[in-house]
Design a protein around this motif. Sequence first.
Motif, PDB file in Angstrom:
ATOM      1  N   ILE A 104       0.839  -1.207   0.000  1.00 39.62           N
ATOM      2  CA  ILE A 104       0.000   0.000   0.000  1.00 39.62           C
ATOM      3  C   ILE A 104       0.876   1.261   0.000  1.00 39.62           C
ATOM      4  O   ILE A 104       0.607   2.208  -0.738  1.00 39.62           O
ATOM      5  CB  ILE A 104      -0.951   0.007   1.224  1.00 39.62           C
ATOM      6  CG1 ILE A 104      -1.893  -1.203   1.202  1.00 39.62           C
ATOM      7  CG2 ILE A 104      -1.747   1.306   1.287  1.00 39.62           C
ATOM      8  CD1 ILE A 104      -2.854  -1.269   0.045  1.00 39.62           C
ATOM      9  N   VAL A 115      -7.406   0.720  -5.287  1.00 38.38           N
ATOM     10  CA  VAL A 115      -8.418   0.499  -4.254  1.00 38.38           C
ATOM     11  C   VAL A 115      -8.002  -0.740  -3.465  1.00 38.38           C
ATOM     12  O   VAL A 115      -7.189  -1.538  -3.936  1.00 38.38           O
ATOM     13  CB  VAL A 115      -9.836   0.267  -4.848  1.00 38.38           C
ATOM     14  CG1 VAL A 115     -10.357   1.524  -5.528  1.00 38.38           C
ATOM     15  CG2 VAL A 115      -9.873  -0.916  -5.803  1.00 38.38           C
ATOM     16  N   VAL A 116      -8.546  -0.855  -2.265  1.00 35.08           N
ATOM     17  CA  VAL A 116      -8.303  -2.041  -1.442  1.00 35.08           C
ATOM     18  C   VAL A 116      -9.592  -2.851  -1.416  1.00 35.08           C
ATOM     19  O   VAL A 116     -10.665  -2.305  -1.152  1.00 35.08           O
ATOM     20  CB  VAL A 116      -7.894  -1.653  -0.007  1.00 35.08           C
ATOM     21  CG1 VAL A 116      -7.793  -2.883   0.887  1.00 35.08           C
ATOM     22  CG2 VAL A 116      -6.571  -0.887  -0.013  1.00 35.08           C
ATOM     23  N   LEU A 118     -11.216  -5.874   0.581  1.00 39.10           N
ATOM     24  CA  LEU A 118     -11.109  -6.806   1.710  1.00 39.10           C
ATOM     25  C   LEU A 118     -11.861  -8.063   1.316  1.00 39.10           C
ATOM     26  O   LEU A 118     -13.030  -8.004   0.929  1.00 39.10           O
ATOM     27  CB  LEU A 118     -11.693  -6.172   2.973  1.00 39.10           C
ATOM     28  CG  LEU A 118     -11.041  -4.847   3.389  1.00 39.10           C
ATOM     29  CD1 LEU A 118     -11.703  -4.290   4.645  1.00 39.10           C
ATOM     30  CD2 LEU A 118      -9.546  -5.026   3.615  1.00 39.10           C
ATOM     31  N   LEU A 133     -13.047  -3.379   9.218  1.00 37.01           N
ATOM     32  CA  LEU A 133     -12.955  -2.338   8.189  1.00 37.01           C
ATOM     33  C   LEU A 133     -12.344  -1.076   8.784  1.00 37.01           C
ATOM     34  O   LEU A 133     -11.436  -0.473   8.210  1.00 37.01           O
ATOM     35  CB  LEU A 133     -14.350  -2.055   7.611  1.00 37.01           C
ATOM     36  CG  LEU A 133     -14.478  -0.856   6.672  1.00 37.01           C
ATOM     37  CD1 LEU A 133     -13.605  -1.024   5.437  1.00 37.01           C
ATOM     38  CD2 LEU A 133     -15.932  -0.660   6.235  1.00 37.01           C
ATOM     39  N   ARG A 137      -8.692   0.261   7.733  1.00 40.02           N
ATOM     40  CA  ARG A 137      -8.708   1.579   7.101  1.00 40.02           C
ATOM     41  C   ARG A 137      -7.727   2.529   7.795  1.00 40.02           C
ATOM     42  O   ARG A 137      -6.972   3.250   7.154  1.00 40.02           O
ATOM     43  CB  ARG A 137     -10.124   2.138   7.194  1.00 40.02           C
ATOM     44  CG  ARG A 137     -10.358   3.414   6.467  1.00 40.02           C
ATOM     45  CD  ARG A 137     -11.821   3.832   6.595  1.00 40.02           C
ATOM     46  NE  ARG A 137     -11.991   4.984   7.450  1.00 40.02           N
ATOM     47  CZ  ARG A 137     -11.431   6.167   7.231  1.00 40.02           C
ATOM     48  NH1 ARG A 137     -10.635   6.341   6.199  1.00 40.02           N
ATOM     49  NH2 ARG A 137     -11.643   7.170   8.038  1.00 40.02           N
ATOM     50  N   VAL A 142      -6.126   4.571   4.165  1.00 40.37           N
ATOM     51  CA  VAL A 142      -6.778   4.622   2.854  1.00 40.37           C
ATOM     52  C   VAL A 142      -8.192   5.184   3.055  1.00 40.37           C
ATOM     53  O   VAL A 142      -8.869   4.803   4.008  1.00 40.37           O
ATOM     54  CB  VAL A 142      -6.852   3.197   2.232  1.00 40.37           C
ATOM     55  CG1 VAL A 142      -7.679   3.179   0.958  1.00 40.37           C
ATOM     56  CG2 VAL A 142      -5.457   2.660   1.949  1.00 40.37           C
ATOM     57  N   ASP A 146     -12.364   4.157  -0.945  1.00 36.69           N
ATOM     58  CA  ASP A 146     -11.461   3.319  -1.737  1.00 36.69           C
ATOM     59  C   ASP A 146     -11.309   1.922  -1.150  1.00 36.69           C
ATOM     60  O   ASP A 146     -10.442   1.160  -1.569  1.00 36.69           O
ATOM     61  CB  ASP A 146     -10.076   3.983  -1.844  1.00 36.69           C
ATOM     62  CG  ASP A 146     -10.123   5.261  -2.671  1.00 36.69           C
ATOM     63  OD1 ASP A 146     -11.077   5.415  -3.461  1.00 36.69           O
ATOM     64  OD2 ASP A 146      -9.217   6.103  -2.516  1.00 36.69           O
ATOM     65  N   ILE A 147     -12.140   1.597  -0.153  1.00 39.11           N
ATOM     66  CA  ILE A 147     -12.071   0.243   0.420  1.00 39.11           C
ATOM     67  C   ILE A 147     -13.400  -0.473   0.164  1.00 39.11           C
ATOM     68  O   ILE A 147     -14.474   0.071   0.422  1.00 39.11           O
ATOM     69  CB  ILE A 147     -11.791   0.276   1.932  1.00 39.11           C
ATOM     70  CG1 ILE A 147     -10.509   1.072   2.222  1.00 39.11           C
ATOM     71  CG2 ILE A 147     -11.644  -1.145   2.473  1.00 39.11           C
ATOM     72  CD1 ILE A 147     -10.022   0.953   3.649  1.00 39.11           C
TER      73      ILE A 147
END
Length: 177
Positions: A104, A115-116, A118, A133, A137, A142, A146-147
């Motif tokens: 990252i 983007v991430v 999960l 989350l 985060r 981030v 974007d997650i």
Amino acid sequence: CPEVCFVGRSNVGKSSIMNKLFNRKNLVKVSSTPGKTSNVNFFVADGVHFVDLPGYGFAQRSKSERERWADLIFDFLDMERSFNLVVSLVDIRHDPSKLDHQMIEFLQEGGYPFVVALTKADKLSRSQQGRQLATIRKQLNVPAEDIFVTSSATGQGIDELKRRIEAACLDEGEDEP
Ligand code: GDP
């Protein structure tokens, strides 16, 4: 031609999410670099090129081997700077590993659009998902938008991620004749 790249540690659910996002039958393998463990696979689906980078951080491998692996991925990303989007995958059940952090930071410092996602959210309850989350985060620094919390098993978050990928691919299309 738009290009999207998927990265993540091995066993994070990378093949599963690629197949879920772009039905296996639409995902055509176009080429593959030689090498059994360090190969990079290229796919095309709906006119978008997908790069499947080798999973990093195999637990059963030595530290130096894991670091070489990460170098290979970083070199690849460095060489090929035209990605519309990099999708960085992190297992929602675990706090990001050292290599996740490195990945990252590399993307942030290099100014890559990323983007991430999960993965494996179905393995946690909704409230556990929310807690993880928030933790991830904060740790990765981030922005929330974007997650994506996803599950290839239940389809959770897959449409949202797909729309984001499509939007990133359209961005470039506008500049073309
Ligand atoms: P890769 O090594 O990153 O390509 O990971 P795979 O896609 O091969 O998945 C690794 C393992 O995790 C397999 O046993 C999958 O069935 C499982 N897996 C992947 N995605 C999910 C998911 O969303 N939910 C659950 N419960 N299992 C998953």
